[in-house]
Design an enzyme around this catalytic site. Sequence first.
Site, PDB file in Angstrom:
ATOM      1  N   ASP A  16       0.871  -1.171   0.000  1.00 15.14           N
ATOM      2  CA  ASP A  16       0.000   0.000   0.000  1.00 15.14           C
ATOM      3  C   ASP A  16       0.907   1.220   0.000  1.00 15.14           C
ATOM      4  O   ASP A  16       2.123   1.116   0.207  1.00 15.14           O
ATOM      5  CB  ASP A  16      -0.905  -0.017   1.237  1.00 15.14           C
ATOM      6  CG  ASP A  16      -1.961   1.086   1.224  1.00 15.14           C
ATOM      7  OD1 ASP A  16      -2.219   1.655   0.142  1.00 15.14           O
ATOM      8  OD2 ASP A  16      -2.540   1.373   2.289  1.00 15.14           O
ATOM      9  N   SER A  17       0.309   2.368  -0.196  1.00 13.48           N
ATOM     10  CA  SER A  17       1.099   3.598  -0.181  1.00 13.48           C
ATOM     11  C   SER A  17       1.506   3.992   1.232  1.00 13.48           C
ATOM     12  O   SER A  17       2.390   4.833   1.401  1.00 13.48           O
ATOM     13  CB  SER A  17       0.307   4.742  -0.826  1.00 13.48           C
ATOM     14  OG  SER A  17      -0.919   4.938  -0.147  1.00 13.48           O
ATOM     15  N   TYR A  48      -0.927   8.133  -2.876  1.00 14.19           N
ATOM     16  CA  TYR A  48      -0.950   7.853  -4.305  1.00 14.19           C
ATOM     17  C   TYR A  48      -2.147   8.510  -4.996  1.00 14.19           C
ATOM     18  O   TYR A  48      -2.143   8.719  -6.199  1.00 14.19           O
ATOM     19  CB  TYR A  48      -1.048   6.344  -4.546  1.00 14.19           C
ATOM     20  CG  TYR A  48       0.239   5.564  -4.407  1.00 14.19           C
ATOM     21  CD1 TYR A  48       1.398   6.119  -3.865  1.00 14.19           C
ATOM     22  CD2 TYR A  48       0.298   4.235  -4.812  1.00 14.19           C
ATOM     23  CE1 TYR A  48       2.560   5.392  -3.729  1.00 14.19           C
ATOM     24  CE2 TYR A  48       1.459   3.491  -4.683  1.00 14.19           C
ATOM     25  CZ  TYR A  48       2.585   4.063  -4.145  1.00 14.19           C
ATOM     26  OH  TYR A  48       3.741   3.331  -4.019  1.00 14.19           O
ATOM     27  N   GLY A  49      -3.189   8.787  -4.222  1.00 17.38           N
ATOM     28  CA  GLY A  49      -4.444   9.250  -4.817  1.00 17.38           C
ATOM     29  C   GLY A  49      -4.359  10.560  -5.573  1.00 17.38           C
ATOM     30  O   GLY A  49      -5.206  10.846  -6.422  1.00 17.38           O
ATOM     31  N   CYS A  79      -3.966  -1.125  -1.885  1.00 16.45           N
ATOM     32  CA  CYS A  79      -4.204   0.289  -2.194  1.00 16.45           C
ATOM     33  C   CYS A  79      -5.340   0.395  -3.206  1.00 16.45           C
ATOM     34  O   CYS A  79      -5.281  -0.198  -4.286  1.00 16.45           O
ATOM     35  CB  CYS A  79      -2.927   0.894  -2.762  1.00 16.45           C
ATOM     36  SG  CYS A  79      -3.096   2.605  -3.315  1.00 16.45           S
ATOM     37  N   ASN A  80      -6.384   1.148  -2.864  1.00 14.49           N
ATOM     38  CA  ASN A  80      -7.510   1.320  -3.776  1.00 14.49           C
ATOM     39  C   ASN A  80      -7.089   2.016  -5.065  1.00 14.49           C
ATOM     40  O   ASN A  80      -7.556   1.665  -6.143  1.00 14.49           O
ATOM     41  CB  ASN A  80      -8.629   2.107  -3.087  1.00 14.49           C
ATOM     42  CG  ASN A  80      -9.461   1.259  -2.160  1.00 14.49           C
ATOM     43  OD1 ASN A  80     -10.442   0.658  -2.551  1.00 14.49           O
ATOM     44  ND2 ASN A  80      -9.050   1.194  -0.897  1.00 14.49           N
ATOM     45  N   THR A  81      -6.185   3.007  -4.956  1.00 14.53           N
ATOM     46  CA  THR A  81      -5.749   3.734  -6.145  1.00 14.53           C
ATOM     47  C   THR A  81      -5.035   2.813  -7.122  1.00 14.53           C
ATOM     48  O   THR A  81      -5.318   2.813  -8.323  1.00 14.53           O
ATOM     49  CB  THR A  81      -4.819   4.899  -5.745  1.00 14.53           C
ATOM     50  OG1 THR A  81      -5.519   5.772  -4.859  1.00 14.53           O
ATOM     51  CG2 THR A  81      -4.381   5.683  -6.967  1.00 14.53           C
ATOM     52  N   GLU A 158      -5.503   7.501  11.690  1.00  8.23           N
ATOM     53  CA  GLU A 158      -4.072   7.508  11.985  1.00  8.23           C
ATOM     54  C   GLU A 158      -3.775   8.106  13.353  1.00  8.23           C
ATOM     55  O   GLU A 158      -2.791   7.723  14.000  1.00  8.23           O
ATOM     56  CB  GLU A 158      -3.315   8.254  10.886  1.00  8.23           C
ATOM     57  CG  GLU A 158      -3.344   7.523   9.554  1.00  8.23           C
ATOM     58  CD  GLU A 158      -2.283   7.993   8.584  1.00  8.23           C
ATOM     59  OE1 GLU A 158      -1.549   8.946   8.919  1.00  8.23           O
ATOM     60  OE2 GLU A 158      -2.185   7.403   7.494  1.00  8.23           O
ATOM     61  N   CYS A 192     -11.736   2.666   1.494  1.00  6.17           N
ATOM     62  CA  CYS A 192     -10.382   3.080   1.862  1.00  6.17           C
ATOM     63  C   CYS A 192      -9.933   2.174   2.996  1.00  6.17           C
ATOM     64  O   CYS A 192     -10.720   1.886   3.912  1.00  6.17           O
ATOM     65  CB  CYS A 192     -10.363   4.545   2.305  1.00  6.17           C
ATOM     66  SG  CYS A 192      -8.780   5.082   3.023  1.00  6.17           S
ATOM     67  N   THR A 193      -8.694   1.734   2.946  1.00  4.50           N
ATOM     68  CA  THR A 193      -8.230   0.754   3.932  1.00  4.50           C
ATOM     69  C   THR A 193      -8.074   1.337   5.337  1.00  4.50           C
ATOM     70  O   THR A 193      -7.902   0.584   6.295  1.00  4.50           O
ATOM     71  CB  THR A 193      -6.899   0.125   3.483  1.00  4.50           C
ATOM     72  OG1 THR A 193      -5.963   1.155   3.141  1.00  4.50           O
ATOM     73  CG2 THR A 193      -7.120  -0.781   2.280  1.00  4.50           C
ATOM     74  N   HIS A 194      -8.138   2.649   5.487  1.00  6.83           N
ATOM     75  CA  HIS A 194      -8.140   3.241   6.828  1.00  6.83           C
ATOM     76  C   HIS A 194      -9.503   3.091   7.514  1.00  6.83           C
ATOM     77  O   HIS A 194      -9.579   3.033   8.745  1.00  6.83           O
ATOM     78  CB  HIS A 194      -7.824   4.736   6.756  1.00  6.83           C
ATOM     79  CG  HIS A 194      -6.381   5.063   6.568  1.00  6.83           C
ATOM     80  ND1 HIS A 194      -5.705   4.807   5.402  1.00  6.83           N
ATOM     81  CD2 HIS A 194      -5.478   5.662   7.399  1.00  6.83           C
ATOM     82  CE1 HIS A 194      -4.447   5.231   5.515  1.00  6.83           C
ATOM     83  NE2 HIS A 194      -4.290   5.750   6.719  1.00  6.83           N
TER      84      HIS A 194
END
Length: 278
Positions: A16-17, A48-49, A79-81, A158, A192-194
């Site tokens: 992931d980014s 990355y988005g 990463c979704n992007t 975060e 989103c992975t968050h």
Amino acid sequence: MSGMEKRSAAPIGVFDSGLGGLTVVRAIAEALPGEELVYLGDTARVPYGTRSAHTVIRYARGCGTLLAKHGIKMLVVACNTVSAVALDHLRVELDMPVLGVIEPGARAAVRASKSGRIGVIATAGTVGSGAYPRAVASFETRAEVKQLPAPLLVPLAEEGWLDGEVPTLVVRRYLEDLMRGDLQIDALVLGCTHYPLLSGVIREEAARVAGREIAVVDSGVAAAGELDETLRARGLLREGASGGLKLMVTDRPGRFAEVAARFLGRDLDGLEVEQVDL
């Protein structure tokens, strides 16, 4: 040990980014506790988005190539992007199974929705890519998708602001905007992975705003399920062993280690975070 046994014993690569992909690692570890995992967070170039597709593909190739050097048997793009623009490039270049998070999430949402009306909250980049509506349409042409960027959820995750008044009000505001209008969704994708760190608040507020239960779909959990299916189908499942985890980042390993435990849902237990160059 036969060639197939050696192959099944190889690790799974995940990248992931930044930090968010650790929620996918957590889902994989829970679904497949015998697997060895190697994680790369490209923290030097996050996010990355905001990058062009050309740049994202270049970054993704670098991450995939580094993980391939660890002898991985399969790559999971957390990463979704990257999942939106680079999966085919990675499959050709690495010549191995590559799984993203968008298609599994979209497929799970179609299964979860009784009405075919699906909501997606994600970063602005993922929403702008249109990747989730395209993926949903590939599984169910009659489904309708409404998307909304929810960027403030990333810093909340975060910083560890996962419950209480502030995240509740932020989530409520986003969901009120998403659910305003004629499209009455009954499934909501966390794009989103968050966002899985805030899934408790999101589920409660979605039900409150809608006045009924809303199926909340975690794309990482859906990807872990499809990873299980792929490994079994290819005879690559690692069985009869206890899995492990290796963590790598491209910048600020100390900061990464401080927050990683929250995303993984467990202490690092002395696990070191290695800094690498791409």
